[in-house]
Design a protein around this motif. Sequence first.
Motif, PDB file in Angstrom:
ATOM      1  N   GLY A 282      14.688  84.780  43.465  1.00 14.96           N
ATOM      2  CA  GLY A 282      13.875  85.238  42.176  1.00 14.96           C
ATOM      3  C   GLY A 282      14.487  86.435  41.803  1.00 14.96           C
ATOM      4  O   GLY A 282      15.031  86.269  40.498  1.00 14.96           O
ATOM      5  N   THR A 283      15.277  87.271  42.595  1.00 13.07           N
ATOM      6  CA  THR A 283      16.012  88.481  42.061  1.00 13.07           C
ATOM      7  C   THR A 283      17.481  88.074  41.388  1.00 13.07           C
ATOM      8  O   THR A 283      17.686  88.538  40.420  1.00 13.07           O
ATOM      9  CB  THR A 283      16.319  89.409  43.491  1.00 13.07           C
ATOM     10  N   VAL A 284      18.005  87.144  42.031  1.00  8.83           N
ATOM     11  CA  VAL A 284      19.275  86.694  41.496  1.00  8.83           C
ATOM     12  C   VAL A 284      19.011  85.831  40.230  1.00  8.83           C
ATOM     13  O   VAL A 284      19.666  85.849  39.087  1.00  8.83           O
ATOM     14  CB  VAL A 284      20.122  85.692  42.461  1.00  8.83           C
ATOM     15  N   HIS A 285      17.759  85.066  40.114  1.00 12.26           N
ATOM     16  CA  HIS A 285      17.596  84.571  38.723  1.00 12.26           C
ATOM     17  C   HIS A 285      17.399  85.306  37.823  1.00 12.26           C
ATOM     18  O   HIS A 285      17.657  85.220  36.623  1.00 12.26           O
ATOM     19  CB  HIS A 285      16.494  83.652  39.172  1.00 12.26           C
ATOM     20  N   TRP A 286      16.808  86.411  37.973  1.00 13.98           N
ATOM     21  CA  TRP A 286      16.354  87.463  36.907  1.00 13.98           C
ATOM     22  C   TRP A 286      17.877  88.325  36.376  1.00 13.98           C
ATOM     23  O   TRP A 286      18.248  88.214  35.314  1.00 13.98           O
ATOM     24  CB  TRP A 286      15.487  88.667  37.586  1.00 13.98           C
ATOM     25  N   MET A 287      18.920  88.278  37.305  1.00 14.50           N
ATOM     26  CA  MET A 287      19.961  89.080  37.068  1.00 14.50           C
ATOM     27  C   MET A 287      20.899  87.986  36.397  1.00 14.50           C
ATOM     28  O   MET A 287      21.564  88.378  35.417  1.00 14.50           O
ATOM     29  CB  MET A 287      20.705  89.456  38.532  1.00 14.50           C
TER      30      MET A 287
END
Length: 306
Positions: A240-245
């Motif tokens: 999730g966090t990497v997707h956001w970045m």
Amino acid sequence: MAKGVFVHRADSKYDDFPEEQYQFPKRYLKRAKRFENDWVLYYEPRGGGGRLGYNAIAKIEAIEPDTLNEDMYIARIAPGTFLSFEEFVSFRKDNGFMESDLRKEDGSLNAGLIQWAIRPISDADFNQIVLQGFPEETDMLPRADALGRNKDLPAWDGLSEDASGFIHESERLRVEQTISRIPRDRVFRKHVLDAYDRRCAITGLQLINGGGRAEVEAAHIKPVAQHGPDTVRNGIALSGTVHWMFDRGLISLSDDLDILISRQVNDPIQIERLVNSSGRAFAPENPSLRPHPKFLGWHRDNCFKV
């Protein structure tokens, strides 16, 4: 209009990009023109590691000359219509072949017809293949025996001029409406997570929650809003966090899958700790499912904050 079959090899010598275009010789033009504004199935032959069956659908937007080769033509795929099947569909079935015209009178395979790179297919056969390709949609599509067929009439011949007369236009519309309702996000997620073994390509972590669901998301490299297709080559599995970045251009990938970190991130050291130690994104084992340079280039040019 009519529905058709496009034969495509993974190692095709033609200028094919199934999500966007299909190149073919001029001799197939008359046949291919019948499919404008209608749907086609993609068929894998044995050559190039093919599995002898159908793997995707797409709608033909236009047939036009290839401006780089006067002996070739291009079938343009309508944006957003290409979709891989959830389940591969073999060209054979228990009592014959998925394309009824492939069956000769003695029940054997019409070896000449199956060699056609472009061929028509009846609506009934098309529907049956789509039903198997998207098995969760079986209650939505009309089955072959529910298309107004008279049991006293002979079997349809997809190549005959009268074949389409057995299928009411309302059924054709129903099929198109059903295709438009197929949950593309679900299909895309399934294929991407399967290709990446439910592992984040950037961190390398494979986290599964208590319910057995992978805590990883299927991200588009080129967004659907920008006419990015729902294909594994335009997808990558990310936490999730990497997707956001990734969506905000704070990280990207080179064509060789080196992980690029934007100089605009507020804490590059933490980002570097998040990235797996190799500094390269994990890729699917199948080379044909790796992120395509065309989509990666789009992301670097349009999203990545250098």
